[in-house]
Design a protein around this motif. Structure first.
Motif, PDB file in Angstrom:
ATOM      1  N   THR A   1     -60.137 -91.354  44.335  1.00  0.00           N
ATOM      2  CA  THR A   1     -59.702 -92.146  45.663  1.00  0.00           C
ATOM      3  C   THR A   1     -58.832 -91.071  46.275  1.00  0.00           C
ATOM      4  OG1 THR A   1     -57.920 -93.213  44.561  1.00  0.00           O
ATOM      5  CG2 THR A   1     -59.864 -94.646  45.238  1.00  0.00           C
ATOM      6  N   PRO A   2     -58.181 -91.405  47.918  1.00  0.00           N
ATOM      7  CA  PRO A   2     -57.424 -90.389  48.163  1.00  0.00           C
ATOM      8  C   PRO A   2     -56.466 -90.560  48.415  1.00  0.00           C
ATOM      9  CG  PRO A   2     -58.801 -91.775  50.770  1.00  0.00           C
ATOM     10  CD  PRO A   2     -59.184 -91.814  48.831  1.00  0.00           C
ATOM     11  N   MET A   3     -55.479 -90.008  47.844  1.00  0.00           N
ATOM     12  CA  MET A   3     -54.077 -89.448  47.809  1.00  0.00           C
ATOM     13  C   MET A   3     -52.597 -89.656  49.076  1.00  0.00           C
ATOM     14  SD  MET A   3     -52.252 -87.710  45.797  1.00  0.00           S
ATOM     15  CE  MET A   3     -49.761 -87.753  45.165  1.00  0.00           C
ATOM     16  N   VAL A   4     -51.929 -90.935  48.796  1.00  0.00           N
ATOM     17  CA  VAL A   4     -51.219 -91.038  49.798  1.00  0.00           C
ATOM     18  C   VAL A   4     -49.938 -90.486  49.584  1.00  0.00           C
ATOM     19  CG1 VAL A   4     -49.141 -93.359  50.212  1.00  0.00           C
ATOM     20  CG2 VAL A   4     -51.930 -93.646  49.799  1.00  0.00           C
TER      21      VAL A   4
ATOM     22  N   ASP B   1     -45.270 -87.616  45.459  1.00  0.00           N
ATOM     23  CA  ASP B   1     -45.919 -86.084  44.945  1.00  0.00           C
ATOM     24  C   ASP B   1     -44.928 -85.626  44.400  1.00  0.00           C
ATOM     25  OD1 ASP B   1     -47.436 -86.179  47.320  1.00  0.00           O
ATOM     26  OD2 ASP B   1     -46.516 -85.513  48.983  1.00  0.00           O
ATOM     27  N   THR B   2     -43.616 -86.395  44.296  1.00  0.00           N
ATOM     28  CA  THR B   2     -43.072 -85.357  42.506  1.00  0.00           C
ATOM     29  C   THR B   2     -43.732 -86.122  41.401  1.00  0.00           C
ATOM     30  OG1 THR B   2     -40.633 -86.187  44.025  1.00  0.00           O
ATOM     31  CG2 THR B   2     -40.461 -86.316  41.671  1.00  0.00           C
ATOM     32  N   VAL B   3     -44.821 -87.383  41.542  1.00  0.00           N
ATOM     33  CA  VAL B   3     -45.312 -87.761  39.706  1.00  0.00           C
ATOM     34  C   VAL B   3     -46.026 -86.989  39.856  1.00  0.00           C
ATOM     35  CG1 VAL B   3     -45.889 -90.574  38.408  1.00  0.00           C
ATOM     36  CG2 VAL B   3     -43.159 -89.827  40.098  1.00  0.00           C
ATOM     37  N   ALA B   4     -46.954 -87.328  40.725  1.00  0.00           N
ATOM     38  CA  ALA B   4     -47.774 -85.859  40.725  1.00  0.00           C
ATOM     39  C   ALA B   4     -47.946 -84.904  40.401  1.00  0.00           C
ATOM     40  CB  ALA B   4     -48.705 -85.475  42.471  1.00  0.00           C
ATOM     41  N   ARG B   5     -46.548 -83.881  40.270  1.00  0.00           N
ATOM     42  CA  ARG B   5     -46.247 -83.146  39.969  1.00  0.00           C
ATOM     43  C   ARG B   5     -45.478 -82.610  38.231  1.00  0.00           C
ATOM     44  NH1 ARG B   5     -43.609 -81.932  44.585  1.00  0.00           N
ATOM     45  NH2 ARG B   5     -41.941 -82.991  44.618  1.00  0.00           N
TER      46      ARG B   5
END
Length: 582
Positions: A50-53, A59-63
């Motif tokens: 799914t497209p990321m918001v 963005d921090t948690v994705a990192r």
């Protein structure tokens, strides 16, 4: 759920995935081999995700992906080394960083160093030790989640009957923590409380209301403390840290009232419970078990990540330890891979729960390097698997060709190797669609002298990811002998003949379940029974035996991974137990 008790320690147990298909065709590799080691610095996203918001929190948690739990250390009771792990060192976090992890969760039992009476002061020495460990991780550039952990079941759980006292202690705890860590790097995140539950609550509504009080008070205290805490990412759980629909929807609604863009939701996932503990006949990662996983992640997506609220899967794994044999190895690998795949689809950051049974923290070595390589690879890509990782060849009967179903997972089948020998397609095996057939001649060769047990291991290579390993095992039908014992324990002499136990059924004459889990005939592996392959015995536990009706005959059916089964009869009279084979 988090392991609250010390765990047994066991003896300790490595070019990029960009390797081309041509290279794979030329050179064999094992799962633990360095040729298939994965660079975890940049987890990939599947094309069908799914497209990321995008926002600061997301963005921090994705990192932070992937993440690792330092379980059973600072949360061990009564002190850091009580549950079998050594004191945490800078070298530990150096190693975690070198293994591709980008964040760590540091569970803390503050009760280890806190007064249980007002003003609930945390011992400065204990607080300084926790800060030292947190700083070790931050110095390595890792993100850190620090929480209030076993306090949840030690004293926070009493909130329904000790509301004011619990809230006062909770507030005092976070007031001290917020002050101590207010100027730490913004790579430090705070998690309000681990797996919150409330003893004696009148129902789910009260539980959620009490948790709202804690989460909201935590949020207010941290934000008011200023410094880096004014914008620090704060992690909030639902009741029990459960990913069920109602709990997560309520958490989302409460987070909305806080009107704070720097919030993170956290839940835990330990798989479909019957599979996770091997009960009720759930021995494989079947469609129902997989659907449970998919549904859980879809709920995380629909309620949180699709709306720009990041999800940190603060713990995941299985409720049975990885080396226990309770969950069969290949089925375990499928589960860990699917967790990582769904997490990538739905933009969830995952924190592997490790209480010391993955990483030997004394030696700084993975206890099972092949298992860790599989988990590590799954952060980036899906590997091909098969319907089984075990092929049984009868010692007493004629050798026949055997067919397995390949789960390609978007890959292409390439080749099969045994060590450094490549098998010949058309002579040693055939592939038609997703059906892999090993010929009778090849199986006869692979079983060699026909000694019971694993004779050979094959590596099935696909166009990406790690090879799927298949053990070729010589077996015959196991033989069980009569035995006598007490309700404390009964060891049934067993000649396994190379086979392995999958599960055990227990029933009374009327067909109802016999044992602690009377709702099913299939009893829990490890809790009701366990194998001793070296000692040649199947042991029935006190928990199982004491639950049996006195004088009522019980029929046991032991199911083995080869597909064979063996029936056994049991009678308990007082504290005496007698068993006879069919």
């Amino acid at each position: 759920m988090t392991h609250h008790l010390p765990v047994a320690r066991h003896r300790a147990r490595g070019a990029s995935l960009a390797a081309t298909a041509a290279l794979l065709l030329l050179a064999p590799a094992t799962i633990g081999g360095t040729a298939f080691a994965v660079d975890s610095t940049a987890p990939t996203t599947p094309t069908d995700a799914t497209p990321m918001v995008h926002n600061r929190a997301m963005d921090t948690v994705a990192r932070m992906q992937p993440s690792w739990n330092m379980g059973n250390s600072l949360d061990a009771i009564p002190d850091e080394t009580s549950w079998g792990n050594p004191p945490a060192t800078k070298a530990l976090f150096d190693y975690i960083k070198s293994q591709g992890f980008r964040s760590v969760r540091i569970p803390v039992a503050w009760s280890n160093g806190q007064s249980a009476t007002a003003p609930y002061t945390i011992d400065p020495t204990y607080l300084a030790r926790v800060k030292q460990v947190v700083d070790y991780a931050l110095a390595d550039g890792l993100y850190v989640d620090m929480n209030v952990h076993h306090d949840s079941w030690q004293w926070i759980t009493n909130m329904p009957t000790q509301h004011d006292q619990v809230l006062a202690r909770f507030d005092a705890t976070w007031t001290q923590l917020a002050e101590t860590f207010r100027n730490e790097s913004d790579r430090l995140l705070f998690e309000s409380v681990n797996e919150p539950g409330f003893t004696g609550a009148t129902g789910d509504a009260q539980k959620m209301s009490l948790l709202d009080e804690l989460n909201n008070s935590f949020h207010s205290i941290v934000r008011r403390s200023g410094g880096g805490n004014a914008t620090r990412l704060l992690i909030l759980p639902p009741v029990g840290s459960s990913p069920d629909q109602t709990s997560m929807e309520h958490l989302a609604a409460d987070m909305a009232t806080l009107n704070d863009p720097d919030l993170v939701a956290t839940v835990h996932y330990y798989s479909f419970w019957p599979f996770s503990v091997n009960i009720a006949g759930y021995t494989t990662f079947n469609a129902q078990t997989q659907q449970d996983l998919t549904d859980a992640f879809n709920r995380m997506r629909d309620i949180f990540t699709s709306k720009g609220i990041p999800v940190y899967l603060g713990e995941y794994g299985l409720l049975s330890e990885p080396d226990s044999g309770i969950v069969e190895r290949g089925e375990m690998l499928k589960y860990f891979q699917e967790v990582a795949y769904q997490a990538r689809l739905d933009h969830v950051t995952t924190a592997l729960w490790d209480d010391g049974n993955f990483l030997d923290r004394n030696a700084l070595q993975w206890r099972d390097p092949a298992l860790f390589s599989w988990i590590k690879s799954s952060y980036h890509t899906e590997s091909g698997t098969a319907s089984t990782d075990q092929v049984f060849v009868s010692k007493s009967g004629p050798v026949s060709a055997q067919t397995l179903t390949l789960n390609l997972n978007g890959t292409d089948f390439l080749s099969i190797w045994q060590d450094d020998t490549r098998l010949v397609r058309g002579r040693d095996y055939a592939v038609s669609g997703n059906q892999l057939t090993l010929t009778a001649a090849e199986l006869a060769k692979l079983t060699g002298t026909g000694a019971y047990g694993v004779n050979s291991t094959l590596q099935v290579h696909f166009s990406r990811g790690l090879p799927w390993q298949i053990q070729v095992i010589t077996n015959d039908t196991p033989a069980l002998s009569g035995a006598t014992g007490t309700s404390d324990s009964l060891a049934i002499p067993t000649q396994f003949h190379g086979d392995r136990i999958a599960t055990m059924e227990a029933s009374y004459a009327d067909g109802t379940g016999a044992g602690p889990a009377s709702w099913t005939t299939y009893q829990e592996f490890g809790t009701a029974f366990s194998p001793d392959y070296t000692g040649g015995a199947l042991t029935l536990t006190s928990a199982f035996l004491t639950s049996l009706k006195d004088g009522a005959p019980v029929t046991l059916t032991f199911h083995f991974w080869s597909g064979t089964s063996d029936t056994y009869h049991l009678t308990k009279s007082g504290t005496s137990v007698t068993g006879t084979s069919s």
